[in-house]
Design an enzyme around this catalytic site. Structure first.
Site, PDB file in Angstrom:
ATOM      1  N   GLN A 267     -21.821  -7.288   8.077  1.00 37.77           N
ATOM      2  CA  GLN A 267     -20.389  -7.466   8.206  1.00 37.77           C
ATOM      3  C   GLN A 267     -19.649  -6.850   7.020  1.00 37.77           C
ATOM      4  O   GLN A 267     -20.140  -6.810   5.894  1.00 37.77           O
ATOM      5  CB  GLN A 267     -20.057  -8.961   8.293  1.00 37.77           C
ATOM      6  CG  GLN A 267     -20.658  -9.672   9.489  1.00 37.77           C
ATOM      7  CD  GLN A 267     -19.905  -9.392  10.776  1.00 37.77           C
ATOM      8  OE1 GLN A 267     -18.969  -8.599  10.804  1.00 37.77           O
ATOM      9  NE2 GLN A 267     -20.331 -10.035  11.852  1.00 37.77           N
TER      10      GLN A 267
ATOM     11  N   CYS B  46       0.841  -1.191   0.000  1.00 29.70           N
ATOM     12  CA  CYS B  46       0.000   0.000   0.000  1.00 29.70           C
ATOM     13  C   CYS B  46       0.880   1.246   0.000  1.00 29.70           C
ATOM     14  O   CYS B  46       1.660   1.465   0.941  1.00 29.70           O
ATOM     15  CB  CYS B  46      -0.915  -0.004   1.218  1.00 29.70           C
ATOM     16  SG  CYS B  46      -1.903   1.497   1.398  1.00 29.70           S
TER      17      CYS B  46
ATOM     18  N   CYS C 102      -7.714   3.328  -2.008  1.00 32.85           N
ATOM     19  CA  CYS C 102      -7.412   2.332  -0.975  1.00 32.85           C
ATOM     20  C   CYS C 102      -7.678   0.918  -1.490  1.00 32.85           C
ATOM     21  O   CYS C 102      -8.757   0.605  -1.993  1.00 32.85           O
ATOM     22  CB  CYS C 102      -8.265   2.593   0.270  1.00 32.85           C
ATOM     23  SG  CYS C 102      -8.095   1.326   1.549  1.00 32.85           S
TER      24      CYS C 102
ATOM     25  N   CYS D 297     -16.958 -10.000  18.157  1.00 33.43           N
ATOM     26  CA  CYS D 297     -15.897  -9.248  17.490  1.00 33.43           C
ATOM     27  C   CYS D 297     -14.870  -8.737  18.500  1.00 33.43           C
ATOM     28  O   CYS D 297     -14.055  -7.869  18.170  1.00 33.43           O
ATOM     29  CB  CYS D 297     -16.477  -8.087  16.686  1.00 33.43           C
ATOM     30  SG  CYS D 297     -17.395  -6.882  17.672  1.00 33.43           S
TER      31      CYS D 297
END
Length: 391
Positions: A212, A3, A88, A346
């Site tokens: 999700q 990235c 992104c 989570c």
């Protein structure tokens, strides 16, 4: 995953960026094993479930900054100035293609980005959700209704420039705080829900519904819960924090027991309306489905568990926020006659705390579902069975 934003130190949100993905997955798995070592000492761990390490996010939550005609879409830096992250690599390919066109549209419409240091401007965030069908929900988060008439008048321009967008809404968030969205939602498009096919079921996401972030791994999570339901074969299933009904619908559709009674409880009226729509569609295709009802309610209400038929032939599913179910609901489950529990979490730390508050249950199986590559976030599902009769 490589990235350029991370390499250039423009964004460090992905805390595990640069670590090989296999090592990330192993580290998360080890962390979850260690966290549950005491509370679920006898649990059998299934292999972790993962998907692509990039291009997996079905959502884009983008801060809008910059100037009218020259906006940034991404995050804010330490000075609350915009950092543009429109390329992104975490987002699904369809979103990666869409986000620059959304930025161009905002520039074309001359929408006024919100300036955090100056506390002026209108457009705070752009929220995008993409379905496996390729359709997208687009939400503009505004400080006030100042741009509402403009967006309504230019709706045809939005749909022409962004043909994959099926649902368009405005969310009003008037306070000067780091809050993503406010309580008021105004739907501008004809359709008010995004259809989200998962495992042959269709969930319907309204603008403020939760789903999700990783569609492929979410589908695997639902199938795992359905497999556990098939194994237990309960007569009654109670899905708390049911959202748009993913777990409950899978439980109702699972094989092996006719006449199963499934009930979902959720605080959001919009989510319940969506779940009811999915239930009606499921009944059209599967007339053999037993009782399947969804209702608005607080999962921690003591009367909900008491309404479950007495006896061990019952299963409760919980999928709470990060804080977990807490001592109150844990005590209710512990004092109930629920035979089995499926807990999707989570936050493995709050999960471990809650399991310690359920001494009448033993954890049978657990599994890590890696919804969030490049970060330490995780999802863990556990199947538990009651070993002590509380009657």
């Amino acid at each position: 995953m490589q990235c350029s934003y991370f390499d250039d130190a423009r964004c460090r949100s992905c805390t595990l960026m640069g670590m090989p993905y296999a090592a990330q997955l192993a580290s998360k798995d080890e962390r979850c094993h260690a966290a549950l070592a005491e509370a679920a000492s006898s649990v059998s761990w299934l292999g972790p479930v993962s998907g692509p390490e990039s291009g997996f996010r079905n959502k884009a939550k983008l801060v809008v900054a910059g100037q009218p005609g020259s906006v940034t879409l991404g995050i804010l830096d330490d000075s609350n100035r915009g950092v543009d992250l429109r390329a992104c690599g975490l987002h699904e390919p369809g979103l990666q293609d869409l986000i620059p066109r959304v930025a161009d549209l905002i520039d074309e419409l001359r929408l006024d980005p919100y300036d955090v240091p100056a506390r002026r401007g209108e457009l705070k965030h752009v929220l995008l959700t993409r379905s496996p069908t390729g359709e997208v929900m687009l939400r503009f988060v505004l400080r006030s209704q100042r741009h509402l008439a403009l967006l309504r008048s230019r709706l045809s321009v939005v749909t022409e420039r962004l043909p994959e967008v099926a649902v368009i809404s405005v969310n009003l968030q008037p306070v000067h705080q780091a809050i993503l969205e406010g309580p008021t939602e105004i739907v501008l498009s004809e359709s008010d829900a995004l259809s989200m096919p998962v495992n042959g079921l269709v969930l319907h996401l309204r603008p403020n519904s939760f789903f999700q972030t990783n569609t492929a791994v979410a589908a695997a999570l639902y199938l795992q819960a359905a497999e556990w339901v098939d194994r237990v074969q309960p007569a009654d299933v109670l899905d708390l924090y049911c959202g748009v009904g993913g777990f409950a619908l899978h439980a109702a559709r699972s094989e092996g027991r006719t006449g199963r009674r499934v009930r979902g409880v959720e605080l959001s009226p919009d989510a319940v309306a969506s779940a009811r729509r999915s239930a009606a569609e499921l009944r059209e295709r599967r007339p053999d489905v037993g009782s399947l009802v969804f209702e608005v309610g607080d999962a921690t209400d003591s009367g909900i568990l008491r309404s479950l038929p007495a006896g061990p032939d019952s299963l409760v599913i919980v999928n709470p926020p990060r804080r977990g179910i807490g001592p109150g609901l844990a005590a209710q489950i512990e004092d109930s006659r629920v035979g089995h529990l499926v807990y999707s979490s989570c936050n493995v730390e709050s999960l471990a705390r809650d399991l310690r508050a359920l001494p009448s249950f033993v954890a049978l199986e657990a599994r890590l579902f890696d919804m969030f590559p490049q970060s330490s976030h995780h999802e863990v599902a556990v199947l538990l069975r009651r070993t002590t009769d509380r009657s």
